[in-house]
Scaffold this active site. Structure first.
Site: not given
Length: 374
Positions: A81, A167, A143-144, A110, A79, A348
């Protein structure tokens, strides 16, 4: 055959793009240019218009080389984003090979590590004229935010029945074969306002209704498959008014989709019972964001991955994850896949990091998966 310097440069370049969810235009253009230069047929879909973002999902196709046409295609996905804080990200490569941000933003491994590994694998195949089966690429947006980008993708374009989604956090060699259904909920309790000092008995205390319901409901692990969390509670307007409205939000996750739905029904029922007992009303709504899947360990998509890891002397570790990924919507649309650990750690957070050696490992694994004859 993986070129370390090129791989790291590509990774660092993509990290430098501001690519928050719904704002992936710059990295999307970069990927489109690279995929096209590598000979893939690239299409950007209309997700930008549908989800009110700046870029769509990227789908790319590379035909099989001569003699490999009989093998079914494989899909590789990552992904575009990143989570916040992400504005002004910069990758710092340390002497020991660790890659971090400057500490004020996430790194964006990520999922830039996945994008870099896939681009490097495609480049290695092309420059070394490696035989390969047909390859499909899906780079998603948003995606997030519960896989919103993939959820609006037209899966009729996909020819593959097997997928590798890059991922997952942890050491390369890890792979998630199971992930949950995830639903969020919002419950609004409507009571009745009155003066808290003069006529409190005339009011219906919405916060008390919500608190009574929350007290009856177990949070955290409900069983080995299921979690529930009441995450926010908001109500009232000021201290001298009996609060007439209270809004509660939360989420439920379960490896068993039906159990997730039963847990939601229980949650709603308890709030309704508490509301009735005090004369209040309830408005309850939920959204299923992703559906649970479990990929059998005997499936070819798993066995192929384990053989490639063994070839590179990398221990493979199959696991379950309570987090979602684009593999959830892929599974929902008939693809069988696993989620590969992809040189990302402490995701994150502003302490997120990657490592040059791990990037090389996932790129090498990706090359061999694309070129596998099994």
């Amino acid at each position: 055959m993986v070129q370390t310097e090129r791989l790291v440069q590509t990774f660092c370049r993509m990290v430098s793009f501001d690519s928050p969810s719904y704002g992936e235009r710059e990295i999307c253009d970069f990927l489109t240019e690279h995929l096209t230069a590598l000979g893939l047929r690239v299409q950007e879909d209309d997700a930008a218009q549908r989800i009110h973002g700046t870029a769509g999902n990227l789908y790319a196709y590379l035909p099989a080389t001569q003699g490999m046409e009989q093998l079914p295609p494989l899909l590789f996905s990552g992904h575009m984003d990143t989570v916040e804080p992400s504005k002004g990200k910069k990758a710092i490569v340390h002497a020991d090979g660790t890659i971090t941000s400057d500490g004020s933003t996430v790194l964006g491994a990520d999922d830039c590590a996945a994008l870099a590994a896939i681009l490097e694998a495609l480049t290695v195949m092309q420059e070394n004229h490696l035989p390969h089966r047909a390859i499909e690429i899906l780079f998603s947006v948003a995606e997030e935010t519960y896989c919103i980008g993939a959820s609006v993708f037209d899966f009729s374009k996909i020819r593959a029945k097997e997928a590798y989604v890059l991922d997952l956090t942890g050491a390369v060699g890890g792979a998630a074969v199971q992930a949950p259904t995830l639903l969020s909920f919002r419950i609004a309790v409507q009571g009745k306002a009155s003066h808290a000092g003069f006529h409190p008995e005339q009011g219906i205390h919405a916060i008390c209704v919500a608190a009574s319901a929350a007290r009856r409901l177990q949070n955290g692990w409900l069983d080995e498959n299921t979690t529930r969390n009441i995450g926010t509670i908001h109500g009232g307007t000021q201290t001298n008014i009996v609060p007439e409205r209270c809004v509660v939000t939360g989420e439920i996750r379960s490896f068993d989709h039906e159990q997730a739905m039963r847990t939601w029904e229980e949650t709603k029922r308890v709030f309704e019972e508490e509301a009735r007992s005090l004369g209040a009303d309830v408005e309850a709504e939920h959204t299923v964001h992703i559906h649970a899947y479990k990929t059998p360990e005997q499936h070819p998509v798993v066995q192929r991955f384990q053989r490639v890891c063994a070839k590179h002397g990398i221990p493979s570790n199959l696991c379950s994850t309570m987090g979602g990924s684009d593999n959830n919507p892929l599974s929902e649309h008939g693809l069988t896949g696993i989620v590969l650990a992809t040189a990302m750690n402490n995701c994150h957070s502003c302490s997120e990091y990657s490592h040059v050696d791990e990037l090389k490992k996932i790129a090498a694994i990706t090359v061999d998966l694309m070129c596998s004859e099994e």
